[in-house]
Design an enzyme around this catalytic site. Structure first.
Site, PDB file in Angstrom:
ATOM      1  N   SER A  35      27.346 -34.776  18.167  1.00 61.68           N
ATOM      2  CA  SER A  35      26.471 -33.592  18.188  1.00 61.68           C
ATOM      3  C   SER A  35      25.133 -34.017  17.607  1.00 61.68           C
ATOM      4  O   SER A  35      24.785 -33.712  16.471  1.00 61.68           O
ATOM      5  CB  SER A  35      27.089 -32.467  17.373  1.00 61.68           C
ATOM      6  OG  SER A  35      28.268 -32.023  17.984  1.00 61.68           O
ATOM      7  N   GLY A  64      22.022 -33.435  17.673  1.00 62.94           N
ATOM      8  CA  GLY A  64      21.000 -32.591  17.041  1.00 62.94           C
ATOM      9  C   GLY A  64      21.275 -32.321  15.573  1.00 62.94           C
ATOM     10  O   GLY A  64      20.354 -32.011  14.810  1.00 62.94           O
ATOM     11  N   ASP A  65      22.524 -32.452  15.168  1.00 62.72           N
ATOM     12  CA  ASP A  65      22.887 -32.130  13.778  1.00 62.72           C
ATOM     13  C   ASP A  65      22.384 -33.155  12.762  1.00 62.72           C
ATOM     14  O   ASP A  65      21.628 -32.802  11.862  1.00 62.72           O
ATOM     15  CB  ASP A  65      24.401 -31.963  13.661  1.00 62.72           C
ATOM     16  CG  ASP A  65      24.878 -30.608  14.169  1.00 62.72           C
ATOM     17  OD1 ASP A  65      24.161 -29.623  13.965  1.00 62.72           O
ATOM     18  OD2 ASP A  65      25.966 -30.546  14.758  1.00 62.72           O
ATOM     19  N   PRO A  66      22.816 -34.419  12.866  1.00 63.02           N
ATOM     20  CA  PRO A  66      22.356 -35.359  11.831  1.00 63.02           C
ATOM     21  C   PRO A  66      20.848 -35.561  11.869  1.00 63.02           C
ATOM     22  O   PRO A  66      20.228 -35.772  10.817  1.00 63.02           O
ATOM     23  CB  PRO A  66      23.109 -36.657  12.173  1.00 63.02           C
ATOM     24  CG  PRO A  66      23.477 -36.535  13.606  1.00 63.02           C
ATOM     25  CD  PRO A  66      23.712 -35.073  13.836  1.00 63.02           C
ATOM     26  N   GLY A 111      19.380 -32.871  10.003  1.00 67.71           N
ATOM     27  CA  GLY A 111      19.710 -33.049   8.582  1.00 67.71           C
ATOM     28  C   GLY A 111      18.783 -34.037   7.894  1.00 67.71           C
ATOM     29  O   GLY A 111      18.295 -33.787   6.788  1.00 67.71           O
TER      30      GLY A 111
END
Lengths: 404, 414
Positions: free
Chosen positions: B172, B174-176, B179
């Site tokens: 996924s 886009g998440d890290p 972050g």
């Protein structure tokens, strides 16, 4: 450009001087972010120009060192001074520049900086309180520290590539230069973090960023399951992770679903199958996973007849995680991005006016700068004469010696 | 040794799932005191990815995914949706430097916890929101998970086999990326605050952050007037440049030649030195045109070798090459282990194992796993007694009213 003292105004980041010796996309992406938020980024280019100036395509067609897409984008808001770091004179100058810097960014093979007389030990002698931000594919130590890498081979090293692509075909590298950009983004965050308390240190601090580790630290749940449970669930699954999570073709593009259990009733109705809500094969998450292939076929058949944009709007209004795959044209046409002023038109004396992606994130007290990329050596005079105190005649001597 | 860079920075962490917790993990790794706040009735979904039967004792404290993302943090149960919970949260804000959340755009507003309200409680507070689409615009209330973010950003459009559709990436993505951006934004805001004394509001619109990571493609599109083509593992100018099957199950090696010298070295290693002199492959333009032929030759050579052996032979000759490391390979990687990338963690409920350690290696103030991931509500006492000065009786009434607790309501995510 102020480089000392405290400015209480809106541009406190101008006090953060970044000396950029890096030559790849990772370093350039890192310093693009610093420059965008107002840090004073000085790119030291070899007299022939930074390596990224050779990346096409080029505005207007034929290759030109001022008009390459990668350079224009990645060097925005930076200053350019030329310096042939292979010469002893240049290294003496460089050591003086270091005295005004908060962060030095470099991407040489480990050991090369020390050979140039600018390694951590040498920096200790020149100046305390500096951050040496080193960005490499494998880091400064370990058996592969000297291994060569490109974006592709670097991406393979971090685990993410083994997860990307179809199960019966070769693993895929992500589009663009994601191994480099991940390392660059991480280096930016790490460098900014180190700078927060650089004043409290009495010695230089080296921040060692390995692209491999940046990627290996972002393996979703896969690494944790292997580490703790010794269970490997990392087989490539292509575009559909499970029927409810994946990319499906639409009539006019591609739809992306990430349907959570709470979204199931909405989704079943959206695909015109409210009967599935109570169907024993699909009524809860467990049964949907048990009958995954059947569900995938139903969704596939439905989505191929849909307008991607229309489904996106309907799902958005219902707060259901659905997107459509944006082309570059879709990005530029996006009302969402337009209304937020994401893209910026920036003029350049050689490349003309172009449209650039703007701030990656927004700070209420620190503006994102809409500046352009510098011409090769554009700031030589301003920097060497105005800030380092050399005379015009000195600069001519440096030019004649091929240093600048 | 010096103190960690973020020593003395306290973070109230309302984030859940991956993007936000990854941001606060980075801050925690660098010395920030991160207090992760969950509620009995609204807790981190990652606790459900246990890989173990629900009957296991305190199974919510044994999710490997949750535990890897939340090491070095404290954990507290406090329900902000209840008036008394919200009031206690506002009493914590003056003790904090950063408040961070990754809810949908409207959630903090609905809780009455806007930046203005938080800044009234602490005028130096730094507040971070991480909505998928941003806090404004016609799509602001749309929901986007990390897989959607990469679809929205343009990245999926660029990724894929030359003959195939846009491709989902392996994680996924886009998440890290959101972050890391959020962690970097906090660092900039802290730098600014130490010089100006002001706090500020940070908005990380996840899709915008990721479009930045393909930003040169936007310029390229406008310069050429063409959508970029998906090219699989090939490059716009280097050749050969690909991923080749090796001996073994799902075993692959990547190889790239940046110049003539590396191509000559590749040919020599394959025992085919004549190819480097062959006019069909003598320059990069010819090689680029005849990539299919070259790929067949390389695959013929790699096919009989394990990926590690192929990569080592090529690297010894100066050719960029790397096995496609699978997840267990990453965990066993000798190079990563020599660098101390993996560290042991000891957890009162979940036991002892190894996880990836802090990966920003600071020479003078190295980060380590200092604190195991928090069991649900593990540090309630620290927050309520030490920071807020509540009495035993007050804490007991919070428990009785469901404002805090020691175990999550498992039915929430069923």
């Amino acid at each position: 450009m102020p480089s000392t003292g405290v400015l209480p105004g809106k541009d406190s980041l101008a006090n953060l001087r970044v000396l950029d010796l890096s030559d790849g996309i990772a370093g350039a992406y890192c310093t693009r972010l610093f420059a965008g938020y107002g840090a004073d980024v000085l790119v030291l280019e070899p007299p022939g120009g930074h390596a990224l100036r050779r990346h096409g395509p080029f505005a207007g067609g034929p290759p030109h060192r001022e008009t390459g897409a990668a350079w224009l984008y990645l060097a925005a808001n930076k200053r350019s001074v030329t310096l042939d770091i292979q010469t002893a004179t240049a290294r003496r100058l460089c050591r003086r520049m270091v005295e005004e810097a908060t962060i030095i960014v470099e991407s040489f093979p480990p050991g090369r900086l020390a050979a140039l007389g600018l390694g951590l030990e040498e920096l200790r002698a020149i100046k305390r309180r500096i951050v040496l931000l080193s960005i490499t594919p494998f880091g400064q130590s370990g058996r592969h520290a000297q291994w060569k890498a490109t974006n592709l081979t670097s991406f393979a090293s971090g685990g993410q590539m083994s997860l990307t692509g179809e199960p019966d075909r070769e693993p895929l590298v992500n589009g663009g230069y994601q191994a480099e950009c991940q390392a660059g983004l991480q280096a930016f965050a790490a460098g900014a973090t180190a700078a927060v308390n650089a004043d409290a240190l009495e010695v230089p601090q080296q921040v060692d960023i390995s692209a491999q580790e940046c990627m290996a630290s972002a393996l979703e749940l896969y690494l944790s399951w292997w580490a703790y449970l010794k269970r490997d669930i990392s087989q490539r699954k292509g575009n559909v992770l499970s029927a409810m999570v994946g990319i499906y073709p639409a009539a006019d593009g591609y739809l992306g679903f990430h349907i959570m259990p709470r979204n199931w009733p909405w989704f079943a109705r959206a695909i015109g199958r409210p009967d599935l809500i109570e169907d024993s094969r699909f009524k809860d998450n467990y049964s949907r996973l048990q009958n995954n292939d059947e569900l995938e076929a139903i969704i596939y058949e439905w989505s191929g007849r849909q307008s991607a944009q229309e489904v996106y709007r309907q799902a958005g209004a219902a707060r259901v995680p659905v997107a459509f795959v944006h082309t570059i044209g879709d990005l530029l046409a996006s009302e969402q991005l337009q209304e937020r002023g994401y893209f910026q038109a920036i003029a350049h004396p050689v490349a003309g006016q172009q449209t650039y992606a703007g701030a990656p994130f927004r700070l209420s007290a620190v503006d994102w700068q809409p500046g352009r990329a510098p011409l090769l050596g554009e700031h030589n005079e301003e920097f060497y004469c105005g800030e380092m105190g050399l005379s015009g005649a000195d600069l001519s001597r440096l030019r004649a010696a091929g240093v600048v | 040794m010096y103190r960690l860079p973020l020593h003395g920075v306290r973070v109230l962490d309302l984030t859940m799932a991956w993007a936000g917790p990854y941001a606060t993990r980075l801050l925690a790794d660098m010395g920030a005191e991160v207090i992760k706040i969950e509620a009995v009735g609204n807790w981190d979904l990652l606790r459900t990815y246990t890989g173990q039967p629900p009957s296991v004792e305190r199974v919510w404290d044994k999710s490997p995914y949750f535990n890897h993302m939340n090491r070095n943090k404290y954990g507290c149960a406090l329900d902000l949706s209840l008036p008394r919970g919200r009031e206690l949260f506002l009493r914590l804000v003056p003790h904090a430097d950063v408040v961070i959340e990754n809810f949908r755009a409207e959630v903090m507003d609905n809780l009455g916890l806007t930046f203005e309200v938080l800044a009234q409680a602490n005028d130096q507070i730094i507040v971070v929101s991480m909505p998928g689409h941003g806090k404004s615009g016609p799509e602001r209330d749309y929901v986007a998970y990390g897989t959607n973010v990469e679809q929205l950003s343009g990245l999926c459009h660029l990724t894929g086999y030359p003959d195939g559709p846009p491709q989902k990436t392996g994680i996924s993505y886009g998440d890290p990326t959101a972050g890391v951006a959020a962690a970097g934004a906090v660092a900039l805001a802290l730098w600014d605050r130490r010089r100006t004394g002001r706090g500020q509001y940070i908005e990380v619109a996840q899709r915008e952050n990721l479009t930045n990571m393909i930003g040169e493609q936007v310029l390229a599109y406008l310069m050429t007037g063409r959508e970029p083509r998906r090219r699989g593992n090939r490059h716009s100018s280097m050749a050969p440049h690909g991923c080749y099957r090796c001996a073994g199950d799902d075993a692959w090696v990547t190889v790239a030649c940046e110049n003539d010298a590396q191509f000559a070295a590749l040919c020599a290693v394959m025992g085919r030195p004549e190819l480097a002199r062959d006019k069909r492959f003598a320059d990069v333009v010819s090689r680029y045109r005849r990539q299919d032929e070259l790929d067949a030759v390389i695959a013929g050579w790699t096919g009989g070798r394990p990926p590690q052996e192929a990569a080592e032979a090529l690297q010894a000759a100066g050719v960029p090459a790397m096995p496609v490391l699978r997840v267990p390979d990453v965990f066993a990687d000798g190079h990563l282990r020599e660098r101390g990338f993996f560290e042991p963690v000891s957890h009162a409920v979940a036991g002892v194992w190894e996880m990836e350690g802090p990966h920003w290696h600071m020479s003078e103030s190295p980060g380590h796993i200092r604190i195991p991931p928090p069991a649900f509500g593990e540090h309630n006492d620290y927050v309520f007694r030490t920071l807020l000065g509540l009495s035993d009786g007050e804490i007991e009434s919070l428990r009785a009213e469901g404002i805090t607790g020691d175990a999550p309501d498992w039915s929430v995510h069923e």
